[in-house]
Design a protein around this motif. Structure first.
Motif, PDB file in Angstrom:
ATOM      1  N   THR A 200       0.869  -1.175   0.000  1.00  0.00           N
ATOM      2  CA  THR A 200       0.000   0.000   0.000  1.00  0.00           C
ATOM      3  C   THR A 200       0.902   1.221   0.000  1.00  0.00           C
ATOM      4  OG1 THR A 200      -0.078   0.277   2.385  1.00  0.00           O
ATOM      5  CG2 THR A 200      -1.639  -1.286   1.419  1.00  0.00           C
ATOM      6  N   PHE A 201       0.291   2.399  -0.103  1.00  0.00           N
ATOM      7  CA  PHE A 201       1.081   3.618  -0.273  1.00  0.00           C
ATOM      8  C   PHE A 201       0.871   4.600   0.870  1.00  0.00           C
ATOM      9  CE2 PHE A 201       0.553   1.825  -4.437  1.00  0.00           C
ATOM     10  CZ  PHE A 201       1.834   1.908  -4.958  1.00  0.00           C
ATOM     11  N   GLN A 202       1.935   5.353   1.132  1.00  0.00           N
ATOM     12  CA  GLN A 202       1.897   6.367   2.198  1.00  0.00           C
ATOM     13  C   GLN A 202       0.795   7.385   1.922  1.00  0.00           C
ATOM     14  OE1 GLN A 202       5.630   8.354   2.593  1.00  0.00           O
ATOM     15  NE2 GLN A 202       4.997   9.517   4.372  1.00  0.00           N
TER      16      GLN A 202
ATOM     17  N   VAL B  87     -12.031  -6.937   4.561  1.00  0.00           N
ATOM     18  CA  VAL B  87     -11.765  -5.612   5.139  1.00  0.00           C
ATOM     19  C   VAL B  87     -13.057  -4.866   5.466  1.00  0.00           C
ATOM     20  CG1 VAL B  87      -9.580  -5.425   3.895  1.00  0.00           C
ATOM     21  CG2 VAL B  87     -11.638  -4.373   2.922  1.00  0.00           C
ATOM     22  N   GLY B  88     -14.206  -5.467   5.117  1.00  0.00           N
ATOM     23  CA  GLY B  88     -15.477  -4.842   5.461  1.00  0.00           C
ATOM     24  C   GLY B  88     -15.928  -3.735   4.521  1.00  0.00           C
TER      25      GLY B  88
ATOM     26  N   ARG C 242      -7.758   3.523   3.003  1.00  0.00           N
ATOM     27  CA  ARG C 242      -6.694   2.677   3.555  1.00  0.00           C
ATOM     28  C   ARG C 242      -7.105   1.208   3.461  1.00  0.00           C
ATOM     29  NH1 ARG C 242      -2.006   5.553   3.916  1.00  0.00           N
ATOM     30  NH2 ARG C 242      -2.453   7.638   4.678  1.00  0.00           N
ATOM     31  N   LEU C 243      -8.357   0.933   3.809  1.00  0.00           N
ATOM     32  CA  LEU C 243      -8.848  -0.443   3.740  1.00  0.00           C
ATOM     33  C   LEU C 243      -8.884  -0.930   2.292  1.00  0.00           C
ATOM     34  CD1 LEU C 243     -11.777  -0.267   6.335  1.00  0.00           C
ATOM     35  CD2 LEU C 243      -9.532  -1.348   6.617  1.00  0.00           C
ATOM     36  N   LEU C 244      -9.278  -0.013   1.388  1.00  0.00           N
ATOM     37  CA  LEU C 244      -9.335  -0.378  -0.030  1.00  0.00           C
ATOM     38  C   LEU C 244      -7.957  -0.798  -0.525  1.00  0.00           C
ATOM     39  CD1 LEU C 244     -10.698  -0.459  -2.826  1.00  0.00           C
ATOM     40  CD2 LEU C 244     -10.135   1.943  -3.067  1.00  0.00           C
ATOM     41  N   GLU C 245      -6.933  -0.041  -0.129  1.00  0.00           N
ATOM     42  CA  GLU C 245      -5.585  -0.407  -0.569  1.00  0.00           C
ATOM     43  C   GLU C 245      -5.171  -1.758  -0.009  1.00  0.00           C
ATOM     44  OE1 GLU C 245      -2.538   2.527  -0.112  1.00  0.00           O
ATOM     45  OE2 GLU C 245      -2.990   3.261  -2.119  1.00  0.00           O
ATOM     46  N   ILE C 246      -5.561  -2.012   1.236  1.00  0.00           N
ATOM     47  CA  ILE C 246      -5.246  -3.326   1.816  1.00  0.00           C
ATOM     48  C   ILE C 246      -5.984  -4.415   1.023  1.00  0.00           C
ATOM     49  CG2 ILE C 246      -5.514  -4.791   3.860  1.00  0.00           C
ATOM     50  CD1 ILE C 246      -5.026  -2.356   5.580  1.00  0.00           C
ATOM     51  N   ALA C 247      -7.266  -4.151   0.717  1.00  0.00           N
ATOM     52  CA  ALA C 247      -8.054  -5.152  -0.017  1.00  0.00           C
ATOM     53  C   ALA C 247      -7.456  -5.387  -1.410  1.00  0.00           C
ATOM     54  CB  ALA C 247      -9.502  -4.690  -0.136  1.00  0.00           C
ATOM     55  N   ARG C 248      -6.995  -4.322  -2.055  1.00  0.00           N
ATOM     56  CA  ARG C 248      -6.425  -4.461  -3.395  1.00  0.00           C
ATOM     57  C   ARG C 248      -5.177  -5.335  -3.358  1.00  0.00           C
ATOM     58  NH1 ARG C 248      -5.193   1.077  -6.214  1.00  0.00           N
ATOM     59  NH2 ARG C 248      -3.333   1.031  -4.916  1.00  0.00           N
ATOM     60  N   ALA C 249      -4.361  -5.108  -2.319  1.00  0.00           N
ATOM     61  CA  ALA C 249      -3.169  -5.934  -2.193  1.00  0.00           C
ATOM     62  C   ALA C 249      -3.546  -7.362  -1.810  1.00  0.00           C
ATOM     63  CB  ALA C 249      -2.233  -5.337  -1.147  1.00  0.00           C
ATOM     64  N   LEU C 250      -4.557  -7.474  -0.918  1.00  0.00           N
ATOM     65  CA  LEU C 250      -4.981  -8.769  -0.392  1.00  0.00           C
ATOM     66  C   LEU C 250      -5.572  -9.668  -1.479  1.00  0.00           C
ATOM     67  CD1 LEU C 250      -4.992  -9.879   2.452  1.00  0.00           C
ATOM     68  CD2 LEU C 250      -7.294  -8.955   2.764  1.00  0.00           C
ATOM     69  N   ALA C 251      -6.273  -9.052  -2.427  1.00  0.00           N
ATOM     70  CA  ALA C 251      -6.980  -9.819  -3.454  1.00  0.00           C
ATOM     71  C   ALA C 251      -6.025 -10.657  -4.291  1.00  0.00           C
ATOM     72  CB  ALA C 251      -7.785  -8.877  -4.352  1.00  0.00           C
TER      73      ALA C 251
ATOM     74  N   VAL D   3      -8.219  -0.850  12.346  1.00  0.00           N
ATOM     75  CA  VAL D   3      -7.255  -1.254  11.330  1.00  0.00           C
ATOM     76  C   VAL D   3      -6.185  -2.153  11.938  1.00  0.00           C
ATOM     77  CG1 VAL D   3      -5.574  -0.452   9.635  1.00  0.00           C
ATOM     78  CG2 VAL D   3      -7.712   0.793   9.948  1.00  0.00           C
ATOM     79  N   ILE D   4      -5.779  -1.814  13.183  1.00  0.00           N
ATOM     80  CA  ILE D   4      -4.781  -2.661  13.852  1.00  0.00           C
ATOM     81  C   ILE D   4      -5.323  -4.073  14.033  1.00  0.00           C
ATOM     82  CG2 ILE D   4      -3.724  -3.105  16.107  1.00  0.00           C
ATOM     83  CD1 ILE D   4      -2.932  -0.279  16.273  1.00  0.00           C
ATOM     84  N   ALA D   5      -6.610  -4.158  14.428  1.00  0.00           N
ATOM     85  CA  ALA D   5      -7.212  -5.476  14.613  1.00  0.00           C
ATOM     86  C   ALA D   5      -7.189  -6.258  13.301  1.00  0.00           C
ATOM     87  CB  ALA D   5      -8.643  -5.321  15.114  1.00  0.00           C
ATOM     88  N   LEU D   6      -7.491  -5.561  12.222  1.00  0.00           N
ATOM     89  CA  LEU D   6      -7.486  -6.208  10.912  1.00  0.00           C
ATOM     90  C   LEU D   6      -6.086  -6.720  10.549  1.00  0.00           C
ATOM     91  CD1 LEU D   6      -8.826  -6.880   8.171  1.00  0.00           C
ATOM     92  CD2 LEU D   6      -8.168  -4.599   7.420  1.00  0.00           C
TER      93      LEU D   6
END
Lengths: 318, 589
Positions: free
Chosen positions: B429-431, B470-471, B489-498, B521-524
């Protein structure tokens, strides 16, 4: 071809290249204020130059300049083209270009560069084709007695080499050099020139320093097209032109500005000079009709290999 | 394909069929040969617009040089008929092949450029060709009349046949565009347009898709040019290589709206007849009226409706009518729990050996070495300018190190392109968040899913699973640009996760989040690690990190200051001086 013959041709082409190159350099200086310094893309820049040519043409023909100034009339006409096109540039900027540049531009995709490119493409089409209606499609040029006279250098190397230097082109080149020098001085020394550079460099910071960035950009745009128009006016007494001529020069000018390094007004001059030399020297090896193809190939080479100019540094950001 | 998508496709096909029927009927009713000519030219320019749109509309690389492909097609058909007696029935498909090859040849060097440089470079190709063809002595080529078998050379007495043929080409071009738009191809191109670097990091081999696009686009333009030669019977360099050809392709597309199959069609149907009729009425008095019409049209579009007529009208209708929130149809095969990777506790997944990178005189990263174990959460901290993001860029291939090695599961990835490293199992993901803003949340994530998915169906399932993880499932249909910071932020995680990565690099994922959001987010992130994914996370806020990570690496001025357990790090004097400051020492003394 014998060796002295080749040397003669080479010197002749070199001389023509220098004279044309200085004019190209002047035009590039005009574009560099807009593209190099302000980072605004003006696709219609060649067409403003074409307007400059016609402005000089009509000023020469209609205003009785010839009676007043005699042989100097074409050059006076060329200098008159500058202020005229300056005003045209101010208007085009106010009503069109300002909508996609500066603060408004930065809100658009790619800092408004696409919008500028496409908007000014539209302006170019309107100017070219409107010019066809206003000026007609027959090529014209400004008749000047000097253009058909040349100084003869030589014979050198025994009798083998003689170089002819066109008087009209030489006078044009000298005037162009004077305009470039005056402009570089203006940009570096005058308060207005400093404001221009500040507004171009960082519009937001310049605003906080009390610079009216909108007005300053408008002024810069007018100056840019005005200076290029003087170049066009000077060129108009040596070559024939028609309303579509701008497109050929727009490539020449972008090639020169990119070659000289974006942001450097003096660099743009030398970029233009180089393009003129390349164009003329290419005639030693290529048929005349391919002169422009040679320029386009050089242009492609420059932006593919040295997009930051010959002297520019390569910066990368991720 | 989901039920929605299938219904959408059926609707599109119905509309195209209706349009084709209406146009064919109009052509059948036309009697005057002049109108028949206009009816023929409109689809040709629509095809040119679609060709331009396929490259520039979807991928965002604006071309000012489509005349090059058009002109080569036109000259090929004309010359082949004159010299070899080749019928256009064969010549036009060949013109397509030539246009495609020209596209590829132009694309390979020119895609090194970005933005306006690409546009200006594209301008040079047709202009250079224009002078070459003049020099070759082809100032004016006339196609010879075929009295023996006119139909074999497309020289029909009834000009309506030309118009129908042009319509057939247009329908083919529209179907092709529709196929591109609805396939992985189109998703990749739009992702490139929205953010090329992010697309590359999400596993898209950008150069390959761009070259495919320009090849296909050049082929379409070549066919259009070839057919244009047959219809007009005369070919001149300015008429086929001139600026107005490239400009017309761009203008019909932008006028109608880019990135849709209908935009170029709307543009051509409106502007071509307008300029032709004005030219016929006023051409003697006002030469160049056509150019003025196109110039005014494009200036008006940029100032009034930069998105084009199609999108403007659609937006207006959408505002008037009720907004239908299309529910995300859950694919039956959706697997909410991604397959767990085999937990091999303790083996090293990522090794960084002695990596350095300098920018000019600035040594951004110096001799960094570290190891990441499978299933670990490694935190990288350090003050601004410590080289944290540069280190990530070195790991995922955005930049190459000056020296050192990066081993991902034992394989040296230095010199690999970002998309290759992504496919080897590294997501990031990106800063500063880099979503594909104008794509839907779902499409953003499916870009990532294609990295490892073998089929469109599987990609769909993986994207669905990642969104569920990621909900963001309820927001799947919204454009990414509408999301809040946390959702992005969640979208970027989901994009990487997919893409089902083995290791994820998270760059300041917690930045700018509220206290409660940080907890979510920490829990995720913790759950992702528990499921067997390895996480490397850059963060500024020490407090949150202490509770999340198992190990810290502290960077300062590009070098590893120290590494170890959170408890040790927070007590390390060097870290406190470089990063935490005196206050921390005072507060924790």
């Amino acid at each position: 071809m014998s060796a002295p013959q080749f040397i003669e041709n080479f010197l002749q082409a070199l001389c023509a290249g220098l004279l044309t190159g200085i004019l190209y350099g002047l035009m590039c200086v005009g574009l560099s204020i807009i593209f190099g310094v302000m980072r605004v893309i003006n696709f219609a820049h060649g067409d403003f130059m074409m307007l400059g040519m016609y402005a000089a043409f009509y000023a020469f023909g209609a205003l009785g300049l010839q009676a007043l100034f005699g042989a100097a009339a074409p050059y006076v006409a060329a200098l008159l083209a500058g202020p005229l096109i300056f005003v045209a540039g101010l208007l085009v900027h106010k009503f069109l270009v300002s909508k996609v540049t500066g603060m408004r531009g930065s809100a658009l995709a790619a800092e408004g560069h696409y919008a500028q490119l496409i908007l000014t493409l539209g302006v170019a089409l309107i100017i070219q084709n409107g010019g066809l209606y206003l000026f007609g499609s027959t090529p014209v040029s400004i008749p000047t007695p000097l253009a058909s006279n040349a100084w003869e250098i030589g014979p050198l190397h025994g009798d083998a080499i003689t170089v002819f230097v066109n008087q009209g082109q030489t006078v044009s080149a000298l005037i162009a050099l004077a305009v470039v020098a005056a402009f570089v001085l203006f940009m570096n020394k005058s308060a207005l020139g400093k404001r221009l550079r500040a507004a171009a460099d960082n519009p937001a910071a310049a605003t906080y320093m009390g610079v009216d960035v909108g007005k300053t950009h408008q002024l810069a745009f007018g100056l840019g097209v005005g200076i290029t128009a003087i170049g066009g006016g000077l060129l108009a007494s040596g070559t024939s032109f028609q309303p579509y001529v701008g497109l050929e020069y727009v490539i020449v000018m972008y090639a020169g500005v990119v070659l000289g390094g974006l942001g450097s007004v003096a660099g743009a001059f030398f970029g233009g000079l180089t393009i003129g030399l390349v164009q003329q020297l290419s005639t030693l090896f290529l048929p005349n009709q391919l002169q422009n193809t040679a320029i386009f190939v050089v242009f492609l080479g420059i932006i593919l290999l040295r997009p930051n100019g010959l002297f520019g540094r390569v910066l990368r950001r991720t | 394909m989901s039920v929605d998508a299938r219904a959408g496709l059926r609707r599109q096909l119905t509309l195209i069929a209706l349009f084709a029927a209406a146009y064919a009927l109009l052509t059948a009713l036309s009697t005057h040969s002049y109108y028949q000519l206009i009816l023929t030219v409109v689809p040709i320019w629509a095809v040119m617009g679609l060709a331009w749109n396929l490259l520039s509309g979807y991928s965002g690389f604006v071309s000012f040089g489509h005349a090059a492909f058009f002109g080569l097609g036109a000259y090929f058909v004309a010359l082949a008929q004159i010299h070899w007696g080749l019928s256009p029935w064969i010549g036009i498909p060949c013109a397509g092949i030539i246009g495609g090859i020209a596209g590829l040849v132009v694309g390979i060097p020119t895609f090194r450029l970005r933005g306006h440089y690409f546009a200006l470079a594209m301008l040079a190709y047709p202009l250079a060709l224009l002078y070459v063809f003049e020099w070759l002595g082809y100032q004016e080529l006339a196609l010879p009349m075929q009295r023996e078998a006119p139909a074999a050379f497309m020289q029909f007495a009834d000009h309506r046949l030309h118009a129908w043929l042009a319509l057939a080409l247009l329908i083919a071009a529209m179907l092709l565009t529709l196929w591109v738009e609805r396939s992985r191809f189109g998703v990749a191109l739009v992702a490139i347009r929205e953010d090329e670097a992010a697309a590359e990091a999400a596993g898209i081999r950008t150069i390959a898709w761009k070259l495919k696009a320009i090849t296909l686009s050049g082929a379409m333009a070549g066919v259009a040019g070839g057919f244009y030669a047959v219809v007009l019977l005369v070919v001149t360099p300015p008429a086929v290589f001139g600026m107005l050809v490239s400009a017309q392709a761009l203008i019909v597309a932008m006028f109608g709206g880019v990135g849709t199959v209908w935009g170029p069609v709307i543009g051509a149907v409106t502007l071509v007849p307008l300029s032709e009729v004005l030219h016929a009425q006023l051409g003697d008095v006002i030469p160049g009226i056509q150019g003025v019409v196109y110039g005014v049209a494009i200036v008006a579009v940029i100032l009034l409706a930069p998105e084009g007529v199609f999108w403007k009208v659609r937006d207006m209708r959408a505002r008037r009518g009720p907004r239908i929130p299309a529910p995300a149809a859950a694919p039956a095969a959706a697997n909410a729990n991604p397959p767990k990777t085999l937990l091999l506790d303790g083996d090293v997944i990522l090794t960084v050996e002695n990596v350095s990178k300098a920018f000019g005189g600035l040594q951004a990263v110096r001799s960094v070495s570290l190891e990441v174990k499978r299933g670990d959460i490694l935190g990288i901290i350090g003050p601004n300018g410590a080289g944290k993001t540069t280190l990530f860029n070195l790991l995922n291939g955005f930049i190459s190190p000056d020296q050192g090695r990066v081993l991902l599961e034992g394989k040296d990835v230095v010199g690999c392109a970002p998309y290759e490293i992504c496919r080897l199992g590294m997501g990031r993901t990106f800063q500063v968040v880099r979503p594909f803003r104008r794509m839907s949340v779902h499409d953003n994530v499916i870009v990532g899913a294609y990295v490892s998915a073998a089929s469109a169906g599987q990609a769909e399932a993986q994207a669905h699973a990642a969104l569920a993880r990621v909900g963001l499932l309820e927001d799947a249909c919204r454009p990414a640009g509408e999301l809040s910071n946390k959702q992005l932020r969640l979208l970027e995680i989901a994009r990487a996760l997919a893409g089902e990565p083995k290791i994820m690099l998270l760059d300041e994922t917690l930045a700018g989040l509220g206290a409660g959001e940080v907890e979510e987010v920490i829990a995720l992130v913790r759950q992702l690690a528990e499921e067997g994914r390895t996480i490397v996370i850059i963060e500024h806020t020490m407090q949150a990190m202490v509770r999340l990570v198992q190990r810290f690496v502290v960077l300062n001025e590009g070098a590893v200051l120290t590494q170890g357990q959170p408890a040790d790090i927070t007590r390390n004097d060097a870290v406190i001086d470089a990063y935490l400051g005196r206050k921390w020492r005072a507060a924790n003394a």
